[in-house]
Structures are given as structure tokens and as C-alpha cells.
Design an enzyme around this catalytic site. Structure first.
Site, PDB file in Angstrom:
ATOM      1  N   GLY A 220       0.809  -1.202   0.101  1.00 37.70           N
ATOM      2  CA  GLY A 220      -0.053   0.104  -0.113  1.00 37.70           C
ATOM      3  C   GLY A 220       0.694   1.272  -0.015  1.00 37.70           C
ATOM      4  N   ALA A 222       3.083   4.715   1.176  1.00 36.22           N
ATOM      5  CA  ALA A 222       4.136   4.868   2.268  1.00 36.22           C
ATOM      6  C   ALA A 222       3.667   5.320   3.503  1.00 36.22           C
ATOM      7  CB  ALA A 222       5.139   5.836   1.510  1.00 36.22           C
ATOM      8  N   SER A 223       2.657   6.329   3.416  1.00 36.90           N
ATOM      9  CA  SER A 223       2.335   6.838   4.652  1.00 36.90           C
ATOM     10  C   SER A 223       1.719   5.505   5.748  1.00 36.90           C
ATOM     11  CB  SER A 223       1.117   7.937   4.507  1.00 36.90           C
ATOM     12  OG  SER A 223      -0.008   7.398   3.742  1.00 36.90           O
ATOM     13  N   GLY A 225       2.435   2.634   5.269  1.00 36.65           N
ATOM     14  CA  GLY A 225       3.563   1.496   5.633  1.00 36.65           C
ATOM     15  C   GLY A 225       4.340   2.244   6.877  1.00 36.65           C
ATOM     16  N   GLU A 243       5.558  -3.369   1.331  1.00 39.46           N
ATOM     17  CA  GLU A 243       5.813  -2.947   0.018  1.00 39.46           C
ATOM     18  C   GLU A 243       4.945  -1.687  -0.520  1.00 39.46           C
ATOM     19  OE1 GLU A 243       4.137  -4.804  -4.323  1.00 39.46           O
ATOM     20  OE2 GLU A 243       4.869  -6.154  -2.898  1.00 39.46           O
ATOM     21  N   CYS A 277       2.368   1.058  -8.571  1.00 39.23           N
ATOM     22  CA  CYS A 277       3.308   1.735  -7.651  1.00 39.23           C
ATOM     23  C   CYS A 277       4.665   2.007  -8.560  1.00 39.23           C
ATOM     24  CB  CYS A 277       3.648   0.950  -6.577  1.00 39.23           C
ATOM     25  SG  CYS A 277       3.951  -0.766  -6.887  1.00 39.23           S
TER      26      CYS A 277
END
Length: 492
Positions: A220, A222-223, A225, A243, A277
Site C-alpha cells: 500500500g 508509504a504513509s 507503511g 511493499e 506503484c
């Protein structure tokens, strides 16, 4: 009943939710989220099922996974329509996603044996053996852009390794998640081995906060993650595979084959309406007449792209974004870049207000400062011009992300230089950034992941290695270590 816990379909006790088609607003799915108690119940079911599942012979686990592959093949048309209607992507692209899910099965079986199988080395006095053991109970968080394929890339290798799972699909694609789980049910998974919990942020937080989890597999933003990484910090006993996204550069050094270069760029930047992505977000074009001509041709061809409905005939290259809100976010990002001083080459336009249909946008930002280093998840391409190749590499690496990077050039030496200097997990040469092989690792560095690549390497984070020195007999060494005296003394 939209939750599958311990082999039973039950009704969620949390917030009411419904999913609509992002273009037509047709209601596709309705149900209730799992509340915290139901999330805990799913974890308890997975924990109870783990010992037996982990002890099943690998061949038995493989047989169920292969039955799932056969069911995917038998229901390919049905699942294709579900994915297309729920995400807004064209039918042709949804069909390729289901094909990728099917192919993932055989690839995951091969990867299990190649990367985490059993290896034995004979020694003079015994053997050294490497085995792998499942972690236990794992949570799987799925994304919305590939709601079948990407969770499948976690679920299949995790089950093959002997783990039991709690799967939370994206709240934007609950229908796909439910449809896939029903195929797993028909494949014969024992109760509790795989559990489905639907929901948004509250359900996700309840799941990631469970003390009894042995790990979490996430695909998903970056925020999100980063939030998960902070939440699980101080818990090294839990495996965490992240990821995440990218702010990916594509370098156009030599566009002599103009239309081929434009085609590669379109495939890199705008396929899936820019919702991959690995999509190119930053286009780095060499200064000069050839670069000028390339950009003019790119704007010309990209300007003809008309997004359409999932079932349009003929099929469009791109469909809608996941939601009208997502399309609005792309428009806001474009306006922000214009306000910073960007020069729009191709204006993105909403095809119809209130829908997620959005035409591609291209904006040049050469010389503009304070451009956010972020992943705008949609069809917006940022352009920078450069004078020499070293500058192109510097621009390419000027990001906290590190997922994919690409080069269009006929010079092998330039590609070799890029391989040495690029900070990215995927570096392609005269191939679209969005092209990837399941027989290779898939992942990145920096803000794009935590060094746990998926695809061929997913087997690595689904099991831990166990090393053994073993001998069927206990013997005293012929030569003893210094200072050891095993001589027998006579009784006085």
C-alpha cells in the site's frame, strides 16, 4: 454476511459500508466492517488452526493451493468482471490480473523449494541441514489497485509455508476480496487457516495491534507503511514486510525511435490510470531538439487517450481511478505544481464531474523548487530537462523513494552506470517501468519498502530458517579439544 472467520460466513458488527462503481455509481457490495472483537476472533481461529496446518505435508498444502488455481481458471470471467467493475479498470486489464493470479501459484511453489526448501550437506560425522519453518499467524493487508493479484502474492506463499492468515482487503475493494475468499473456501482450506475481515482504518488498526500476531504483510501507500513500521517498532519478534510506493524516474536519453519511446512512456506513466506503484512519476528528458520533438509527440499521443468504462467497446487503454476523490486529488496535485511555477504541457481533465474518469496530465517542472517528493497515484507526469547523463542520474536519485527507475538509450555503458548508481529495486533498460517478472524479486529501498521484496522473494519472509547439525549416533570425537582429559582413573 461478509466476514469469513473459522470457516463460517458471519455478519460484521462494525460500521456499515457499501462499494459503488467509480464511474456509474452502481452499488456493487454492501456489508458491515469487522469490529475489534471479531478481528480478535479471527486471530484466535488462525492460532488454533496453525499447529495442524503447519504439520500438514507440503504436498497436502500444495494440493489445496493448486485447487485454488484451477478454480481461478474456471471462474476467470466472473472474477475479471468483479475486479473491473469494482476498480474501474477496463475488462482487458482486469483479465490480465486474474491471469497473473493463476500464474503466481506455480511460481510460488518453485520459489518455495528454491529459496526455502530443505538442503542437506553431508559431513564426516553427520550432516548439516537447512530447513524452514512458518512464522505462525500473519496479517495480510491488500491494496485497491490490484485487489486480486497483490494480496495473492502474500497469501499463496504464506499458506504454502504453513502459516495461517487474517486477510483485510482495502476498504475500496471489498467485493474482490470476498469473491477470492469464496474460491479459497471451495478449494478446501481447513477452518481457520485463512480468515477474512472487512473494514477501513479502525479494522486495520485493530488487526495490526493484536499481540498474538507473528507478523504483518503489507502492500500500500508509504504513509500507511510508515505508520505500521512505527506501530511495530520494538517488536523484533514479528516479521514485517512492507511493499510501498514510488516517485519513479524514467530517463529519456535517446529518443531516435520516437514512437517506440513515446509508447514506452505511455505504458510507464498512464497504464492503470497511473495507479501502479511502479508507474513513472518523473520524466527526465535530455535537452535539445530531439528531446523537444519527443515531448511534442508524447503530448500529442497522450492527448488522444480517452478513459472509458470498464465494459466499453472498443476497450479504452485506461479506465477510471478507484474513486472520484482519487481523481480530485490528482487535479489538486496538478494545480499545486502550476502554482509553484510549473508549465503545463497537457491539461488533465475530468471527463464527467462526479466520476473517476480523468485524462492524463503532463507538466514541466525544470527549475521549479519545493516540488513535493510524493507519489501522486494517478495519471500525472512531471517533466524535468537535463543537460548531461550524470545530471539525469542525480535527478533520478533525488527522492526518498527507491522502487523503479528506467532508461531509454542505445548506450549499454549508460545502463551499466545507472545500474551502479541508481537507488532503486527495479532498474529497466528500454522497457516500461511497469513491466515486472514474478520470477524476480519485486520491491524497493528507501521509502518504497523495508528490504522485504515480494514476488520470487516472498517465500523469504513467509518462513524462518532453521539450521541443524545432526547424527543418528552419539560418538566421542577421536581428537579431543585441548585441556580435556577423558582418561579413566583407577579407584584408590
Amino acid at each position: 454476511m461478509t466476514l469469513w472467520i473459522n470457516g463460517d460466513w458471519i455478519t460484521g458488527q462494525g460500521e456499515r459500508r457499501r462499494k459503488t462503481n467509480p464511474v456509474s455509481a452502481e452499488i456493487l457490495w454492501q456489508g458491515n466492517d469487522a469490529n475489534a472483537a471479531q478481528v480478535a476472533e479471527a486471530c484466535q481461529a488462525a492460532r488454533a488452526a496453525f499447529p495442524r496446518w503447519a504439520r500438514e505435508p507440503f504436498a497436502a498444502r500444495q494440493a489445496i493451493v493448486e485447487k485454488f488455481a484451477a478454480l481461478l481458471e474456471a471462474h476467470k470471467a466472473e472474477l475479471t468482471e468483479v475486479i473491473a467493475r469494482e476498480t474501474g479498470k477496463p475488462r482487458w486489464e482486469a483479465a490480465t490480473e486474474v491471469t497473473a493470479m493463476i500464474n503466481k501459484i506455480a511460481i510460488s511453489i518453485k520459489a518455495y523449494h528454491a529459496r526455502t526448501g530443505e538442503q542437506k550437506s553431508e559431513l564426516v560425522d553427520g550432516a548439516a541441514t537447512l530447513r524452514h519453518r512458518p512464522h505462525g499467524v500473519l496479517a495480510v493487508f491488500g491494496p485497491y489497485n490490484f485487489p486480486g493479484h497483490l494480496p495473492n502474492g502474500h497469501i499463496v506463499p504464506a499458506l504454502l509455508a504453513g502459516n495461517t492468515l487474517i486477510f483485510k482487503p482495502s476498504e475500496l475493494t471489498p467485493w474482490t476480496g470476498e469473491t477470492v475468499i469464496k474460491l479459497w473456501e471451495r478449494a478446501g482450506l481447513p477452518a481457520g487457516v485463512l480468515n477474512l475481515v472487512q473494514g477501513g482504518r479502525e479494522t486495520g488498526q485493530a488487526l495490526s495491534s493484536l499481540d498474538d500476531l507473528d507478523g504483518l504483510l503489507f502492500t500500500g501507500s508509504a504513509s500507511t507503511g510508515y505508520q505500521l513500521h512505527r506501530q511495530l517498532s520494538g517488536q523484533p519478534e514479528k516479521i514485517l514486510a512492507l511493499e510501498m510506493g514510488g516517485n519513479n524516474p524514467l530517463i529519456i536519453e535517446d529518443a531516435a525511435n520516437m514512437d517506440a519511446a513515446v509508447h514506452l512512456t505511455l505504458q510507464s506513466a498512464f497504464i492503470t490510470a497511473g495507479q501502479r506503484c511502479t508507474c513513472a512519476r518523473r520524466l527526465l528528458v535530455k535537452q535539445g531538439a530531439q528531446g523537444d520533438a519527443f515531448l511534442a509527440r508524447l503530448v500529442d499521443v497522450a492527448g488522444r487517450l480517452q478513459p472509458g468504462r470498464w465494459d466499453d467497446d472498443p476497450q479504452p487503454f485506461i479506465g477510471g481511478l478507484i474513486s472520484a476523490q482519487a481523481a480530485q486529488h490528482v487535479m489538486e496535485a496538478w494545480r499545486q505544481r502550476e502554482a509553484l511555477g510549473g508549465r503545463t504541457l497537457l491539461v488533465p481533465r475530468k471527463v464527467k464531474e462526479g466520476t473517476s474518469l480523468l485524462t492524463p496530465g503532463i507538466i514541466e517542472l525544470t527549475g521549479v523548487t519545493d516540488v513535493p517528493d510524493e507519489e501522486v497515484f494517478g495519471p500525472l507526469l512531471n517533466v524535468w530537462r537535463y543537460a548531461h547523463f550524470d545530471e539525469a542520474i542525480r535527478l533520478a536519485n533525488n527522492t526518498r523513494f527507491g522502487l523503479s527507475c528506467g532508461l531509454v538509450s542505445t548506450d549499454r555503458a549508460q545502463f551499466e552506470q545507472l545500474l551502479l548508481e541508481a537507488r532503486a529495486g527495479i532498474v529497466n533498460w528500454n522497457k516500461p517501468l511497469t513491466g515486472a517478472a514474478s520470477t524476480a524479486p519485486f520491491g524497493g529501498v528507501g521509502a518504497s519498502g523495508n528490504h522485504r521484496p515480494s514476488a520470487w522473494y516472498a517465500a523469504d519472509y513467509c518462513a524462518w530458517p532453521m539450521a541443524s547439525l545432526e547424527s543418528p549416533e552419539l560418538t566421542l570425537p577421536a581428537t579431543l579439544s585441548p585441556g580435556l582429559d577423558f582418561s579413566r582413573r583407577e579407584a584408590v
